[in-house]
Design an enzyme around this catalytic site. Sequence first.
Site, short mmCIF file in Angstrom:
data_model
loop_
_atom_site.label_atom_id
_atom_site.label_comp_id
_atom_site.label_asym_id
_atom_site.label_seq_id
_atom_site.Cartn_x
_atom_site.Cartn_y
_atom_site.Cartn_z
N TRP A 133 -11.78 -6.04 -2.45
CA TRP A 133 -11.35 -4.65 -2.28
C TRP A 133 -11.71 -3.87 -3.55
O TRP A 133 -11.41 -4.34 -4.66
CB TRP A 133 -9.84 -4.64 -2.03
CG TRP A 133 -9.24 -3.30 -1.78
CD1 TRP A 133 -9.71 -2.32 -0.93
CD2 TRP A 133 -8.03 -2.79 -2.35
NE1 TRP A 133 -8.85 -1.25 -0.96
CE2 TRP A 133 -7.82 -1.49 -1.80
CE3 TRP A 133 -7.09 -3.30 -3.26
CZ2 TRP A 133 -6.72 -0.71 -2.15
CZ3 TRP A 133 -6.00 -2.52 -3.59
CH2 TRP A 133 -5.82 -1.24 -3.05
N ASP A 214 -2.70 -11.43 -3.11
CA ASP A 214 -2.61 -10.08 -2.58
C ASP A 214 -2.39 -10.21 -1.08
O ASP A 214 -3.28 -10.65 -0.35
CB ASP A 214 -3.91 -9.32 -2.88
CG ASP A 214 -3.86 -7.89 -2.37
OD1 ASP A 214 -2.86 -7.50 -1.74
OD2 ASP A 214 -4.85 -7.15 -2.60
N LYS A 250 0.09 -1.80 6.35
CA LYS A 250 -0.57 -2.14 7.62
C LYS A 250 0.41 -2.76 8.61
O LYS A 250 0.45 -2.36 9.77
CB LYS A 250 -1.71 -3.15 7.40
CG LYS A 250 -2.54 -2.93 6.15
CD LYS A 250 -3.50 -1.77 6.27
CE LYS A 250 -3.77 -1.21 4.90
NZ LYS A 250 -5.11 -1.22 4.43
#
Length: 401
Positions: A133, A214, A250
Site C-alpha cells: 500500500w 496491518d 472496510k
Amino acid sequence: QSVFSHIVRAPEDPILGVTVAYNKDTSPVKLNLGVGAYRTEEGKPLVLNVVRKAEQLLVNDRSRIKEYLPIVGLADFNKLSAKLILGADSPAIQENRVTTVQCLSGTGSLRVGGEFLAQHYHQRTIYIPQPTWGNHPKIFTLAGLSVKSYRYYDPATRGLHFQGLLEDLGSAPSGAIVLLHACAHNPTGVDPTKDQWEQIRRLMRSKGLLPFFDSAYQGFASGSLDIDAQSVRMFVADGGEVLVAQSYAKNMGLYGERVGALSIVCRNADVASRVESQLKLVIRPMYSSPPIHGASIVATILKDRNLYHEWTLELKAMADRIIRMRQQLFDALRAKGTPGDWSHIIKQIGMFTFTGLNKEQVAFMTKEYHIYMTSDGRISMAGLSSRTVPHLTDAIHAAVT
Ligand code: PLP
C-alpha cells in the site's frame, strides 16, 4: 507577496488522484476502479444496516455525553477489538499482556505504532513488502523508522515470491521490524498459504524479527472474521510479541469515522502496562485523544450478540459480492477469448485484483474507455458490477490485443 509564494504544487496522491481525474470525466460510461471503498451492485456507497441500528441506539440514549475520551480511547472498544483480532479465547488477552489503544483508523494505528517503535525499540528498520500500500513507506519514514523492502510479488507467476521473501527476511538484521498484511494483501491480492505463513513465522521467530501486522480487511477477504485473522493468531499463539493495526473502515464500512486500534501483544502483563503508558505519551501531543462516535458504533455492535451476528452476515454479503465479481470478470474474459491466463483474477483475494496490465495499457483504457484505476494495474473489484463487467472486459481485451 505571500510568505508562501515559493511553495510548489504537490502531486495528487496516486490513489486518491484517480478519483479526482474520474470526477472530471463527463463520459456516461466512465468507471472508477481506483477507489478502495465498497460499492453496491448499483455502484453506490453502502452504510450497513447494523451500523444504522447501532447509531439509532446511540442517539436514543440520553445518558450519552460528549466528554473527551481518555487518551487511549473507549475502554470497551479496545477490549472488544483485541478479542476480534486475537480470538475470544486468546490466552494473551486472558493473561493481560495485550495493550490496545483506539487510533484514527488503520493509518493512525500504523503511525502510532511506528512512532512508538522509533522511540522505544532498539532496531529502527522496518521491512515492508514489495509492492505494498503506497502509504506504508511514508507513514513509517515520518514516524522515524528506516524503511527497507522484502520481495513479495512475482510478476512472472502473478503469485507470491515465496523464495525471495524467505531470502530477504532471512538476511534482514536480527530484531528488524517486518510489516505483514494480515490478509488480502494490497495491492496484489496475493496472500501466503497457511503453510507458508507457518514457515514465515518460524523464520521470523528464529531471527527475532518483530511482526507488525496491518489488518485492514478482516472478514472482508474471505467473508470469515476468523479465517482472515489466522495469520495474526499464529504469531500470537507462539507466545512471542506482535503489533497489530486494525481498521474498521472496510469491514464495517466506517471509512470516514476513522476508527481503528493498535494492539501490542507483549511477553507479560507488566511489560504491557509500561508499553501502554508510553503509547499515551505518543498520542497525547499528536491528537490528544480519539473521536468518540465511530468507536461507540463499533463497541455497540461487538458487544451485542444479535448485532454482532447481523454484522457477520452483512460482511459476508460484501465479501461474496466481490468474489462474484472476480468470477464474472474471469468468465467474461474467457468467453471473449482475450489472450492470456486470467486465472489470477479468481485466485487473488480481497478488494483488489492486480491485473498485470502495465502503465501504457492502463492509460489506454482510461483514454479510450473512461476506466480509471491506479497505474500499477490494480482494480477495485468492489467498484465493479454485473452491469459494468462487459465494458471492463472490452477495455482489457482491446488493451492487450
Ligand atoms: N492498510 C492497508 C493495506 C490499506 O489498504 C488501507 C486502506 O486502504 C489501510 C491500511 C488504512 O485505511 P484506513 O486508515 O482508512 O483504515
